[in-house]
Design an enzyme around this catalytic site. Structure first.
Site, short mmCIF file in Angstrom:
data_model
loop_
_atom_site.label_atom_id
_atom_site.label_comp_id
_atom_site.label_asym_id
_atom_site.label_seq_id
_atom_site.Cartn_x
_atom_site.Cartn_y
_atom_site.Cartn_z
N CYS A 2 -4.42 -3.74 -2.42
CA CYS A 2 -5.26 -3.88 -3.60
C CYS A 2 -6.53 -3.09 -3.35
CB CYS A 2 -5.68 -5.34 -3.82
SG CYS A 2 -4.30 -6.41 -4.29
N GLY A 28 -3.63 0.11 -6.23
CA GLY A 28 -2.95 -0.89 -7.03
C GLY A 28 -2.84 -0.46 -8.47
N ASN A 102 -8.62 -8.35 -1.06
CA ASN A 102 -7.63 -7.38 -0.59
C ASN A 102 -7.14 -7.83 0.78
OD1 ASN A 102 -7.82 -4.02 0.79
ND2 ASN A 102 -6.05 -5.07 -0.05
N GLY A 103 -5.81 -7.90 0.91
CA GLY A 103 -5.23 -8.35 2.18
C GLY A 103 -4.31 -9.53 1.92
N TYR A 242 -0.80 6.29 5.42
CA TYR A 242 -0.28 6.47 4.07
C TYR A 242 -1.18 5.98 2.95
CZ TYR A 242 2.56 5.25 -0.05
OH TYR A 242 3.04 5.11 -1.33
P1 AMP Z 1 11.99 5.90 1.72
O1 AMP Z 1 12.75 7.18 1.78
O2 AMP Z 1 12.57 4.98 0.69
O3 AMP Z 1 11.78 5.30 3.03
O4 AMP Z 1 10.54 6.26 1.15
C1 AMP Z 1 9.67 6.98 1.94
C2 AMP Z 1 8.51 7.36 1.11
O5 AMP Z 1 7.90 6.17 0.58
C3 AMP Z 1 7.49 8.08 1.94
O6 AMP Z 1 7.14 9.26 1.26
C4 AMP Z 1 6.33 7.14 2.00
O7 AMP Z 1 5.14 7.84 1.79
C5 AMP Z 1 6.51 6.17 0.87
N1 AMP Z 1 6.02 4.82 1.26
C6 AMP Z 1 5.01 4.55 2.07
N2 AMP Z 1 4.76 3.25 2.17
C7 AMP Z 1 5.63 2.63 1.41
C8 AMP Z 1 5.88 1.26 1.12
N3 AMP Z 1 5.15 0.29 1.62
N4 AMP Z 1 6.90 0.99 0.33
C9 AMP Z 1 7.64 1.96 -0.19
N5 AMP Z 1 7.45 3.28 0.05
C10 AMP Z 1 6.45 3.62 0.83
#
Ligand code: AMP
Length: 458
Positions: A2, A28, A102-103, A242
């Site tokens: 968030c 978010g 947030n958290g 990320y």
């Molecule tokens: P996947 O191939 O489904 O593992 O998706 C990978 C992509 O999802 C990467 O480009 C990540 O940047 C992004 N990503 C990062 N964090 C998350 C998350 N918590 N949930 C879903 N996708 C994410």
């Protein structure tokens, strides 16, 4: 996941909060809201949707005042309901307070059961609501003491901004899982999840809210109190990898520079002989730049991102496979045809999106595809606020790197090592929470903790 933002001492507090939330939209997209005080009365507005869809001039004009708190919420499973949108506002003993959190708390369920057995009635399924109840219970002791007492009970990740009719209070868990910073604009103060929100409103960055600190902002200026001590820090490393915006400074460092270091680490560990390096935009951009600069390889944008993809669009007809992935990224055949490419992305979570993306660049003519991931395999769930799926769905929890390579139909797959990650963090691994990679959780998680336990009430 968030974003939170607060203002004290600015005559256009609502407008400033609107812009602050706008800059934090990446944290978010489910709902947005704010509560504004003119010193006596607190008014609030919350709705589902993106910041510019939720607010307009007319709504902001109905939120007069010089103190404000705002929130953008990230959707976790289920419960996309406006009831769960924040800030969370209550009136207790004649005093209104609004809270933005947030958290993730790891013992919210336990506390909630205890409070309910004492007669508390909860309005939402949010873990944040237990903080409000604990504050209300201890309110006789004064707000700082009430927060201190609540900090002694709640465990997990919390960066919080609290609005009272005449003050703004920011407090942060003693581990500092989520970021929170303080700035100044036109003699007023602002508090924000990330510094990119300060930049947009041309506020000057002053400092971070310290882990364990309670910072009160009122007519007397700033007053800092010790809330709770901790022997260590546990900043979420995934904020760097990320989640946070690359132009932000969090935990004292610039996110863009950090991501470039991750790419440089990848280059040291896995120098490849390829025609060029490309990212999966935007999450892979900065590590890809680091990798290209460190190896001296050309950098190309082999796929183009459509920036205007919203959350809802007309469902494609049945024959259009992988539409939701393809609508976001489209390969450039001219660049890819016949080439040997190194694709950089920040992380692999489920693997499903990446599989479709790899297939798309293969179909566009890429001859050999090597993938570089700028963090180690994510094997463990996050209980502190990053929305990872259950271990069953985390591809690296169940599969070896070689199995994942085959599933993604790659010619090679390389992850940054844990040592490489720690070295990008200046060798200070113990300052960070690395639980999603190591399974070592800095704050023990309550037995049977599951995010969806709280959601069950829906
Ligand atoms: P996947 O191939 O489904 O593992 O998706 C990978 C992509 O999802 C990467 O480009 C990540 O940047 C992004 N990503 C990062 N964090 C998350 C998350 N918590 N949930 C879903 N996708 C994410």
């Amino acid at each position: 996941m968030c974003g939170i933002f607060g203002v004290f001492g600015h005559k256009e507090a609502a407008k400033l909060t609107y812009f602050g939330l706008y800059a934090l939209q990446h944290r978010g997209q489910e709902s947005a809201g704010m509560a504004v005080s003119d010193g006596r009365e607190v008014r609030e507005y919350r709705a589902l949707g993106l910041v510019p869809d939720v607010f307009n001039e007319e709504i902001l004009s109905r939120l007069p005042g010089h103190i404000a708190v705002g929130h953008v919420r990230y959707s976790t499973t289920g419960s996309t309901t406006v009831k769960n949108a924040q800030p969370f506002c209550v009136t207790h003993g004649g005093c209104t307070l609004a809270l933005a959190h947030n958290g993730n708390l790891v013992n919210a369920y336990e506390i909630r059961r205890e409070l309910e057995s004492q007669g508390s009635i909860f309005q939402t399924t949010m873990d944040s609501e237990v903080i409000v109840h604990l504050l209300a219970k201890a309110s006789r002791k004064g707000i700082v003491e009430a927060i201190r007492e609540a900090m002694g009970i709640i465990r997990g990740a919390y960066s919080v901004i609290l609005l009272l009719p005449d003050k703004l209070i920011a407090f942060r868990d003693p581990y500092g899982f989520r970021p929170l910073c303080l700035g100044m604009v036109n003699g007023g103060y602002v508090v924000a999840s990330e510094t990119c929100a300060l930049d947009l409103i041309q506020a000057q960055y002053l400092r971070d809210i310290e882990p364990g600190e309670i910072l009160v902002i009122d007519e007397n200026g700033l007053s800092s109190y010790k809330g709770m001590e901790s022997a260590r820090r546990a900043h979420c490393i995934f904020e760097f990898i990320y989640f946070a915006r690359p132009d932000s400074y969090i935990f004292g460092e610039n996110v863009y520079a950090f991501r470039k270091h991750l790419g440089e680490g990848l280059a040291r560990e896995n120098p490849l002989e390829v025609d060029f390096v490309m990212p999966f935009p935007d999450s892979g951009n900065y590590a890809a730049i680091g990798y290209a600069q460190a190896t001296g390889l050309p950098f190309e944008m082999g796929v183009i991102r459509n920036h205007y993809v919203g959350r809802t669009f007309i469902q494609p007809s049945a024959g259009m496979r992988d539409f939701s992935v393809r609508v976001k990224l489209n390969p450039v055949k001219e660049i890819l045809r016949g080439k040997k490419v190194a694709v950089v992305d920040d992380s692999l979570v489920r693997g499903t999106t990446s599989r479709t993306r790899v297939k798309a660049i293969r179909e566009a003519g890429a001859h050999e595809i090597y993938m570089l991931i700028s963090c180690p395999p994510i094997r463990h769930p996050c209980f502190y606020g990053i929305d990872f799926p259950t271990p069953g769905e985390l591809i690296a929890a169940k599969h070896s790197v070689e199995e994942i390579r085959r599933y993604l139909e790659l010619d090679g797959l390389y992850y940054l090592s844990l040592e490489g990650l720690i070295s990008a963090a200046g060798g200070e691994g113990d300052k960070f929470c690395l639980a999603c990679f190591t399974g070592e959780y800095p704050v023990p998680v309550e037995r049977g903790f599951r995010k969806d336990i709280l959601e069950k009430g829906e």
